[in-house]
Scaffold this motif. Structure first.
Motif, short mmCIF file in Angstrom:
data_model
loop_
_atom_site.label_atom_id
_atom_site.label_comp_id
_atom_site.label_asym_id
_atom_site.label_seq_id
_atom_site.Cartn_x
_atom_site.Cartn_y
_atom_site.Cartn_z
N ALA A 1 -6.87 2.38 -5.75
CA ALA A 1 -6.58 1.40 -6.80
C ALA A 1 -6.39 0.03 -6.18
O ALA A 1 -5.53 -0.14 -5.33
N VAL A 2 -7.20 -0.93 -6.61
CA VAL A 2 -6.98 -2.33 -6.20
C VAL A 2 -6.34 -3.02 -7.40
O VAL A 2 -7.01 -3.36 -8.37
N LEU A 3 -5.01 -3.17 -7.32
CA LEU A 3 -4.26 -3.66 -8.47
C LEU A 3 -3.95 -5.15 -8.33
O LEU A 3 -3.83 -5.67 -7.21
N PRO A 4 -3.82 -5.85 -9.46
CA PRO A 4 -3.62 -7.31 -9.42
C PRO A 4 -2.28 -7.73 -8.81
O PRO A 4 -1.27 -7.02 -8.93
N ILE B 1 -3.05 3.52 -3.41
CA ILE B 1 -2.72 2.39 -4.30
C ILE B 1 -2.50 1.15 -3.43
O ILE B 1 -1.82 1.22 -2.41
N THR B 2 -3.09 0.04 -3.85
CA THR B 2 -2.80 -1.22 -3.16
C THR B 2 -2.64 -2.35 -4.18
O THR B 2 -3.40 -2.42 -5.15
N ILE B 3 -1.62 -3.15 -3.98
CA ILE B 3 -1.47 -4.41 -4.74
C ILE B 3 -1.95 -5.49 -3.81
O ILE B 3 -1.37 -5.72 -2.74
N LYS C 1 0.84 -1.21 0.00
CA LYS C 1 0.00 0.00 0.00
C LYS C 1 0.87 1.25 0.00
O LYS C 1 1.87 1.30 0.70
N TRP C 2 0.47 2.22 -0.79
CA TRP C 2 1.15 3.51 -0.75
C TRP C 2 0.20 4.59 -1.29
O TRP C 2 -0.86 4.29 -1.83
N PHE D 1 -2.82 5.19 -12.66
CA PHE D 1 -4.15 4.99 -12.09
C PHE D 1 -4.98 6.27 -12.15
O PHE D 1 -6.20 6.22 -12.37
N THR D 2 -4.34 7.41 -12.00
CA THR D 2 -5.06 8.69 -12.12
C THR D 2 -5.63 8.83 -13.53
O THR D 2 -6.78 9.25 -13.72
#
Length: 496
Positions: A406-409, A145-147, A133-134, A469-470
């Motif tokens: 953002a929920v990123l893969p 943002i999170t992976i 997370k950041w 993401f923006t």
């Protein structure tokens, strides 16, 4: 060895408050039964500061050794949930404790329930900790943002077993109340350690629970007790505010009810909420507007990449009336010049992603205008991440992303680590099939940085992911943050 591990798990149950001291022997016996074991030897020293993950792994290894379960993540998860159920209070006890605390303070009740959901291993703390997370600065505020790494990947054996498993319609889906206490199967997670708080919204029975995959603080799910499809309508806004009145420290929002712009489970009416303030909630009103018949309601366009109308009033009923009006007009609204079509070939395109909250003594409702039209150029959706950003985010932009998280893969963890190596070593990114999709992106942003080294590369990539993401959020906005886009947004507002 087994006796020692069982003693540790029971001690954990007592220390965490899941299991009363008076049920120590009873709980030991439940666990012995799971292992088909008749003997138990009390350890000489009473266990203290028990590590749950370590203790469960000891018990799972023993279960594998005794051929009680397969040695794969899916089967181990099914088995350790069964073990945790031996420590758990019954649903009626949890509900009583919750409402007793609620009478004192709603926040005390949710604190208790959230802790229970973690202590029970329904929310697996040790997996959630792995999520990356950041935050990244953007023109719209700090974007989250999170992976997501907390969902374990199935191994080939479990995938094959799931493929061959008998199909079952019980429970109908992951959100049905029948999941509470369900033992699970290879193609459906175990939920014996899961508890639900029954609540009433819009005079109908609903359930309140937490998400096992915590994307943000106290990420909760509120769901209809009946398996009924998602629908955005006047009643949706009533339900959102009924919940916010019950838990004024939580926000609650709904995914849209159409494919592409909707959530992953459109078959079961549900909302998501929690105790967290997203960038979107902090974003200011960029232009105040007055809507005829609702002059008493504060309204305005939010400075946000998606197209958001924020409405505020002390009386939630005024917001429900206005939101229903906005929804009705938007459903049938077409503006060809702005490429907004209410429908094509009989397929509806316009809907809303709504988010409700209470700020001081004011109720607030954000109405995010959505449209799911597709074209040959954008087959996955015109107002969806465009192809140039699919290397980072290809999935639907649902409620959580709409609000600025953002929920990123999970694949990105390895890909970004590889990308760091290749950039630092000056190697050809396109030569590696795992990261070749990122080559054009890297070629675009690298010239911006005069000095890239092992101390700053990680931060640079995090920042650039946030920028992508923006742009993804800007793609999802039906009206762009330009003069032309704002003029088109105002054309819609004027039809209200």
């Amino acid at each position: 060895m087994l006796s020692n591990s069982i003693a540790k798990l029971v001690q954990y149950g007592i220390e965490s408050g899941l299991t009363p001291e008076c049920e120590r022997s009873y709980t030991i016996n439940l666990l012995l039964d799971v292992f088909h074991e008749d003997e138990f030897t009390e350890p000489e020293e009473k266990p203290t500061d028990v590590d749950l993950e370590e203790t469960l792994n000891e018990l799972l290894d023993e279960a594998v050794k005794r051929n009680l379960t397969e040695d794969s993540v899916v089967y181990r998860d099914l088995f350790d949930t069964r073990l945790m159920n031996c420590l758990m209070p019954r649903p009626a006890q949890v509900q009583k404790e919750f409402w007793d605390k609620y009478e004192k303070n709603p926040e005390e009740a949710t604190d208790y329930f959230y802790k229970l959901s973690q202590d029970s291993n329904y929310i697996r703390r040790y997996r959630v900790k792995k999520d990356q997370k950041w935050k990244v600065e953007s023109p719209y505020g700090d974007i989250d943002i999170t992976i997501n790494l907390s969902k374990p990947e199935k191994d080939p054996k479990a995938i094959a077993a799931a493929k061959n498993a008998r199909t079952s319609s019980y429970p109908k889906c992951l959100l049905c109340p029948e999941n509470e206490g369900y033992a699970g199967r290879v193609n459906h997670p175990a939920r014996q350690n899961h508890r639900i708080i029954p609540i009433t919204v819009n005079d109908t029975p609903w359930g309140f629970q937490y998400s096992p995959y915590v994307y943000y603080n106290e990420h909760c799910i509120v769901f209809n007790s009946k398996h009924t499809p998602m629908k955005i309508e006047r009643n949706t806004f009533i339900k959102l505010f009924d919940f916010v009145k019950l838990f004024p420290h939580y926000f609650l929002g709904s995914n849209a009810d159409l494919p592409i712009v909707g959530g992953s489970i459109l078959s079961h009416d549900h909302f998501q909420g929690g105790h967290y303030t997203f960038a979107m909630a902090k974003a200011p009103i960029e232009k105040h507007v007055t809507i005829p018949g609702f002059e008493d309601v504060e309204a305005g366009i939010v400075k946000w990449p998606l197209s958001v109308l924020r409405i505020r009033h002390k009386d939630s009923e005024r917001l429900v009336d206005l939101a229903a009006h906005v929804l009705e007009v938007w459903r049938g609204y077409t503006d060809e010049a702005a490429f907004i079509f209410a429908e094509t070939d009989g397929e509806p395109h316009n809907t809303i992603t709504p988010i409700a909250r209470k700020v001081g003594d004011m109720y607030e409702l954000d109405l995010t205008l959505r449209n799911n039209i597709t074209t040959s150029e954008h087959p996955l959706g015109v107002y969806h991440p465009h192809a140039q950003y699919h290397h980072i985010k290809k999935e639907n932009i649902g409620l959580i992303e709409v609000m600025g998280l953002a929920v990123l893969p999970a694949r990105l963890k390895e890909e970004l680590e590889l990308l760091e190596e290749y950039i630092l070593e000056g190697r050809d990114i396109a030569s590696n099939e795992k990261i070749e999709k990122h080559a054009a992106w890297a070629a675009e942003f690298l010239p911006k940085y005069k000095d890239i080294n092992k101390d700053n590369i990680h931060e640079i990539l995090q920042k650039e992911v946030g920028i992508v993401f923006t742009h993804v959020l800007e793609d999802a906005g039906v009206y762009k943050c330009t003069q032309e886009g704002r003029d088109a947004f105002m054309r819609f507002i004027e039809t209200l």
